[in-house]
Design a protein around this motif. Sequence first.
Motif, mmCIF file in Angstrom:
data_model
loop_
_atom_site.group_PDB
_atom_site.id
_atom_site.type_symbol
_atom_site.label_atom_id
_atom_site.label_comp_id
_atom_site.label_asym_id
_atom_site.label_seq_id
_atom_site.Cartn_x
_atom_site.Cartn_y
_atom_site.Cartn_z
ATOM 1 N N GLU A 15 0.824 -1.206 0.000
ATOM 2 C CA GLU A 15 0.000 0.000 0.000
ATOM 3 C C GLU A 15 0.856 1.253 0.000
ATOM 4 O OE1 GLU A 15 -2.668 -0.347 3.296
ATOM 5 O OE2 GLU A 15 -3.661 -2.096 2.460
ATOM 6 N N HIS A 21 4.899 -4.621 4.574
ATOM 7 C CA HIS A 21 3.668 -5.413 4.714
ATOM 8 C C HIS A 21 3.005 -5.591 3.355
ATOM 9 C CE1 HIS A 21 -0.003 -7.061 6.334
ATOM 10 N NE2 HIS A 21 -0.690 -6.136 5.689
ATOM 11 N N ALA A 23 0.086 -6.171 1.045
ATOM 12 C CA ALA A 23 -1.354 -5.927 1.157
ATOM 13 C C ALA A 23 -2.186 -7.162 0.866
ATOM 14 C CB ALA A 23 -1.755 -4.794 0.217
ATOM 15 N N PHE A 25 -2.091 -9.983 2.128
ATOM 16 C CA PHE A 25 -2.439 -10.731 3.330
ATOM 17 C C PHE A 25 -3.565 -10.110 4.141
ATOM 18 C CE2 PHE A 25 2.029 -11.884 2.469
ATOM 19 C CZ PHE A 25 1.805 -13.209 2.149
ATOM 20 N N SER A 26 -4.022 -8.921 3.753
ATOM 21 C CA SER A 26 -5.132 -8.298 4.479
ATOM 22 C C SER A 26 -6.350 -8.071 3.582
ATOM 23 C CB SER A 26 -4.676 -6.968 5.093
ATOM 24 O OG SER A 26 -4.236 -6.089 4.085
ATOM 25 N N MET A 27 -6.371 -8.714 2.407
ATOM 26 C CA MET A 27 -7.476 -8.521 1.462
ATOM 27 C C MET A 27 -8.525 -9.624 1.586
ATOM 28 S SD MET A 27 -5.511 -7.534 -2.008
ATOM 29 C CE MET A 27 -5.130 -5.852 -2.368
ATOM 30 N N SER A 28 -9.760 -9.268 1.244
ATOM 31 C CA SER A 28 -10.833 -10.266 1.189
ATOM 32 C C SER A 28 -10.670 -11.093 -0.083
ATOM 33 C CB SER A 28 -12.196 -9.569 1.174
ATOM 34 O OG SER A 28 -12.380 -8.893 -0.073
#
Length: 123
Positions: A15, A21, A23, A25-28
């Motif tokens: 991001e 980090h 991104a 790994f934090s997505m739907s």
Amino acid sequence: GIFIENDGNSIAFNETPGHGHDAVFSMSSGQLSALVLSFTLALNQRYAKHTLLLVDDPVQTLDEINVAGFVELLRTEFQDRQIIMSTHEDRMSAYFRYKYKKFGMSAGRINFMEAARSGIDSR
């Protein structure tokens, strides 16, 4: 936005540039599908050697807004391609055909289950 970074061994979708980090790994699942479709289509647009584009069930995890954006992207940016798309959803198939035909582009449908049944019934 998402920045694609390459460290020589792998790529990351960050991001913020330089941020450690990924991104992904934090997505739907819908966001991941949209990202994969976007990345794949961008690569196809740049490097494809053929005009045939095969897409297997791209809408199964996308919400309505992303489906609408996806069909518009295909209709405008890939208008020089023959697109074969599979889907299990009749409603989505009808929507895609409607959008293409509305702008004077050809679109068709083949239902393999119906074709198989009619072939069996005609024997």
